[in-house]
Motif scaffolding. Structure first.
Motif, PDB file in Angstrom:
ATOM      1  N   CYS A 116      73.715  27.634  73.968  1.00 13.38           N
ATOM      2  CA  CYS A 116      72.988  28.258  72.855  1.00 13.38           C
ATOM      3  C   CYS A 116      71.742  28.995  73.341  1.00 13.38           C
ATOM      4  O   CYS A 116      71.435  30.102  72.877  1.00 13.38           O
ATOM      5  CB  CYS A 116      72.613  27.206  71.824  1.00 13.38           C
ATOM      6  N   LEU A 124      79.653  32.766  71.550  1.00 13.55           N
ATOM      7  CA  LEU A 124      78.972  31.480  71.356  1.00 13.55           C
ATOM      8  C   LEU A 124      79.875  30.476  70.658  1.00 13.55           C
ATOM      9  O   LEU A 124      79.920  29.290  71.035  1.00 13.55           O
ATOM     10  CB  LEU A 124      77.692  31.705  70.551  1.00 13.55           C
ATOM     11  N   VAL A 156      80.929  26.871  72.317  1.00 14.31           N
ATOM     12  CA  VAL A 156      80.401  25.686  71.630  1.00 14.31           C
ATOM     13  C   VAL A 156      81.538  24.845  71.058  1.00 14.31           C
ATOM     14  O   VAL A 156      81.524  23.613  71.145  1.00 14.31           O
ATOM     15  CB  VAL A 156      79.410  26.110  70.530  1.00 14.31           C
TER      16      VAL A 156
END
Length: 408
Positions: free
Chosen positions: A35, A71, A75
């Protein structure tokens, strides 16, 4: 010295370092690192974005969507929120114990692991002990979950955590949920890595050829949607329900699943819209990130421009560069092929003139070779005499013209 070390302490004793001060896990370090990396790149883009003058909307939308999709892929690959459950229980801390502890237990299933949490809850004026567990059980291999469960028994983990882990470690007598979750996570992980490769190719093509970047954006969204649908379809047909001391723990889809689904739908829809716009109005979609900004990538256009450049070079009268070794070799080969062709068809006489102008100033070798009639043969002396006579007549005519001009 004692007053120096026991200052601001309630017990009045120095610090004891004989045991490890374990603190509860509050976040995954790998997820936080990913992140922070993407946030840094996006912050740098926002800093330079006010200087963009053209194609602001398409540039902002493309960069934001690209970073968001990347992302989400990383993730969700590392996260533990695909299938989650949480409930409040009153259960013994140790097996076969009469003392029961009110606590909140949670099970967070990822693609290749499960995180089981246990946190003690206060009841009225009763202060619970410091109990805050977050244990991870992995199943990368077929027997990893069983080994992790045996290790948890040896370490003496609380009874509620061992109860939840037992449902995933056994593969017999109806306890087949561990294998089914492992298979679902395995195939979803394959599709996520495929979508990550398509995402990298999408970024490369958006810089080089935006049209093909839109096509790969659609492909990336389709792979993400396939990962979500495949994971949900491979979940156990009989839902897993864990019962601990009368409390039920029911599982439902978590934030990782919905995040991947949303990212896939957005990526697929925007890529499809851009592809349709490019087909209807070619060369309209562009961003400032292109290598050749405002230059449409089209094979027909490139071919036409290359033909024009070669035509201008052929007809230009300016100075040319000296031929190199390669051009010399090609010229020599072409001349050899031309010589071979002329040998077959005949030798070209460059000194031959088909239509010779009628002029008295002709040398004998310029005169057309005519075959005299039979019985009439001229010698070389006759040819020379005729040529001398014609020259003399020409000189007399020129002399008369000159005299006429000189006389009044």
């Amino acid at each position: 010295m004692k007053g120096w070390f026991d200052a601001f302490r309630d017990d009045g004793a120095p610090t004891l370092y004989s045991f490890s001060n374990r603190t509860p896990v509050t976040g995954d370090v790998s997820i936080v690192a990913v992140c922070v990396m993407f946030a840094t790149v996006y912050l740098a883009f926002l800093v330079i974005f006010p200087g963009v003058r053209k194609q602001k909307f398409t540039t902002f939308t493309t960069v934001t969507l690209s970073l968001f999709v990347g992302l989400v892929i990383l993730v969700s690959r590392l996260g533990s929120g695909w299938h989650v459950a949480q409930s409040t229980i009153v259960a013994p801390y140790r097996a076969f114990s009469r003392e029961k502890l009110p606590a909140r237990i949670g099970a967070h299933i990822g693609l290749m692991h499960i995180n089981i949490t246990l946190t003690a809850l206060p009841v009225g004026n009763w202060t619970p002990p410091d109990i805050d567990f977050n244990e991870r059980f992995s199943w990368n291999q077929a027997n990893d979950m069983g080994n992790s469960y045996r290790d948890a028994l040896q370490r003496g983990l609380p009874y509620p955590i061992l109860t939840v882990a037992e449902y995933f470690s056994l593969g017999q007598e109806g306890f087949a949920w561990g294998g089914q979750y492992r298979a679902a996570g395995y195939y979803a992980s394959i599709l996520l890595w495929a979508s990550f490769a398509a995402w990298l190719l999408m970024n490369l093509l958006l810089v080089a050829v935006p049209r093909y970047g839109a096509y790969t954006m659609t492909l990336t969204g389709a792979l993400l949607i396939g990962a979500s649908i495949g994971y949900s379809s491979m979940l156990p047909k009989r839902p897993l329900t864990i019962v601990i001391e009368g409390a039920r723990i029911d599982f439902h889809l978590g934030w990782c699943f919905y995040l991947v689904l949303i990212a896939g739908v957005l990526c697929f829809a925007i890529g499809l819209v851009i592809s349709i716009i490019d087909l209807v109005w070619p060369h309209r979609f562009s961003t400032i990130l292109e290598v050749y900004y405002d230059t449409p990538y089209d094979r027909h256009v490139i071919l036409e421009e290359s033909h024009d450049v070669r035509y201008r070079k052929r007809n230009s009268k300016g100075l040319e560069e000296p031929p190199g070794l390669g051009s010399r070799i090609l010229r020599r080969l072409s001349s050899k092929t031309r010589d071979q062709h002329t040998d077959k068809m005949g030798i070209e006489n460059r000194g031959f003139q088909h239509d010779v102008p009628k002029s008295p100033w002709r040398y004998p070798f310029r005169r057309a070779q005519q075959t005299p009639p039979q019985g009439i043969q001229r010698t070389i002396s006759q040819d020379s005499t005729s040529s001398i006579a014609s020259a003399a007549a020409m000189s007399q005519s020129l002399h008369k013209v000159a005299l006429s001009r000189m006389l009044p």
